[in-house]
Motif scaffolding. Sequence first.
Motif, PDB file in Angstrom:
ATOM      1  N   THR A  38      36.092  45.432  21.931  1.00  7.77           N
ATOM      2  CA  THR A  38      36.455  46.434  22.942  1.00  7.77           C
ATOM      3  C   THR A  38      35.326  47.443  23.124  1.00  7.77           C
ATOM      4  N   LEU A  39      34.733  47.874  22.030  1.00 12.43           N
ATOM      5  CA  LEU A  39      33.691  48.889  22.099  1.00 12.43           C
ATOM      6  C   LEU A  39      32.415  48.373  22.755  1.00 12.43           C
ATOM      7  N   GLU A  40      32.224  47.058  22.774  1.00 11.87           N
ATOM      8  CA  GLU A  40      31.048  46.472  23.430  1.00 11.87           C
ATOM      9  C   GLU A  40      31.228  46.388  24.943  1.00 11.87           C
ATOM     10  N   ASN A  41      32.433  46.604  25.408  1.00 10.11           N
ATOM     11  CA  ASN A  41      32.763  46.530  26.826  1.00 10.11           C
ATOM     12  C   ASN A  41      32.089  47.681  27.572  1.00 10.11           C
ATOM     13  N   ASN A  42      31.688  47.438  28.793  1.00 12.31           N
ATOM     14  CA  ASN A  42      31.080  48.507  29.598  1.00 12.31           C
ATOM     15  C   ASN A  42      32.082  49.220  30.488  1.00 12.31           C
ATOM     16  N   ASP A  43      33.335  48.875  30.377  1.00 14.11           N
ATOM     17  CA  ASP A  43      34.382  49.465  31.210  1.00 14.11           C
ATOM     18  C   ASP A  43      34.989  50.669  30.492  1.00 14.11           C
ATOM     19  N   LEU A  51      37.335  52.744  31.293  1.00 15.83           N
ATOM     20  CA  LEU A  51      38.801  52.747  31.285  1.00 15.83           C
ATOM     21  C   LEU A  51      39.327  51.875  30.148  1.00 15.83           C
ATOM     22  N   ALA A  52      38.799  50.671  30.024  1.00 11.29           N
ATOM     23  CA  ALA A  52      39.249  49.756  28.966  1.00 11.29           C
ATOM     24  C   ALA A  52      38.945  50.332  27.585  1.00 11.29           C
ATOM     25  N   ILE A  53      37.771  50.902  27.425  1.00  9.18           N
ATOM     26  CA  ILE A  53      37.399  51.456  26.117  1.00  9.18           C
ATOM     27  C   ILE A  53      38.347  52.586  25.724  1.00  9.18           C
ATOM     28  N   VAL A  54      38.566  53.531  26.626  1.00 12.50           N
ATOM     29  CA  VAL A  54      39.394  54.693  26.300  1.00 12.50           C
ATOM     30  C   VAL A  54      40.835  54.273  26.008  1.00 12.50           C
ATOM     31  N   VAL A  55      41.417  53.475  26.880  1.00 12.84           N
ATOM     32  CA  VAL A  55      42.818  53.096  26.713  1.00 12.84           C
ATOM     33  C   VAL A  55      42.999  52.214  25.468  1.00 12.84           C
ATOM     34  N   LYS A  56      42.124  51.237  25.282  1.00 12.84           N
ATOM     35  CA  LYS A  56      42.269  50.364  24.121  1.00 12.84           C
ATOM     36  C   LYS A  56      41.987  51.106  22.816  1.00 12.84           C
ATOM     37  N   CYS A  57      41.030  52.016  22.817  1.00 11.63           N
ATOM     38  CA  CYS A  57      40.770  52.790  21.592  1.00 11.63           C
ATOM     39  C   CYS A  57      42.006  53.598  21.207  1.00 11.63           C
ATOM     40  N   ALA A  58      42.670  54.179  22.184  1.00  8.45           N
ATOM     41  CA  ALA A  58      43.900  54.922  21.900  1.00  8.45           C
ATOM     42  C   ALA A  58      44.965  53.990  21.337  1.00  8.45           C
ATOM     43  N   PHE A  85      43.528  58.802  31.667  1.00 10.38           N
ATOM     44  CA  PHE A  85      42.964  57.515  32.072  1.00 10.38           C
ATOM     45  C   PHE A  85      44.041  56.536  32.510  1.00 10.38           C
ATOM     46  N   ALA A  86      45.188  56.617  31.910  1.00  6.56           N
ATOM     47  CA  ALA A  86      46.263  55.668  32.220  1.00  6.56           C
ATOM     48  C   ALA A  86      46.800  55.839  33.631  1.00  6.56           C
ATOM     49  N   ASP A 120      40.085  55.034  38.609  1.00  8.71           N
ATOM     50  CA  ASP A 120      38.668  55.372  38.724  1.00  8.71           C
ATOM     51  C   ASP A 120      38.218  56.423  37.704  1.00  8.71           C
ATOM     52  N   ALA A 121      38.991  56.625  36.682  1.00  4.20           N
ATOM     53  CA  ALA A 121      38.696  57.677  35.703  1.00  4.20           C
ATOM     54  C   ALA A 121      37.378  57.413  34.975  1.00  4.20           C
TER      55      ALA A 121
END
Length: 163
Positions: free
Chosen positions: A13-18, A20-27, A85-86, A90-91
């Motif tokens: 997940t952390l390697e992703n450049n998105d 939105l995905a990083i913030v939501v998945k990290c949470a 973000f959820a 476009d956050a």
Amino acid sequence: MNQDEFEKELFRTLENNDTLAIVVKCAIFIEAEIIELIKGAIHNPAALDGLDLTYHQRCGLAVALGLNQRFARPLKAIGTIRNKFAHRIDAQLSKDQADNLYDAFDPIDKQIINEVGSHLAELRRTKFSQLEPIERFVIYVISLRAGIVYAQKVQSGQLTQPG
């Protein structure tokens, strides 16, 4: 999912450049660690299944069950960022949001974050404060997760807390 699979998925997940995905998945990853901490602290974890606890309620319960109080503010800050973000496709993570998350940490955790962050920034030939907000967010999440995993290990008897 066992701990190794969990960590591999987190780092994917952390390697992703998105952002939105990083913030939501990290949470989500942080919340999963909180749930594991809670389950390890109570006699009948299944009794919680029907309660439909919110993220913030779970974090409060984890502190009530022994997670160090110093983690309450960064947990709340991550939840607040995740909620923003959820609800916005476009956050983007702003410098202010990253700074506010950093400010939520206890001085001892800031010291650790600064040491790790400075080392990583050196590899990029920059200063920690010059890293992108999402890069700093990732370092903060990894640091917070480390504190929660440490609490899990103390709770399970795998480690003893210095005293």
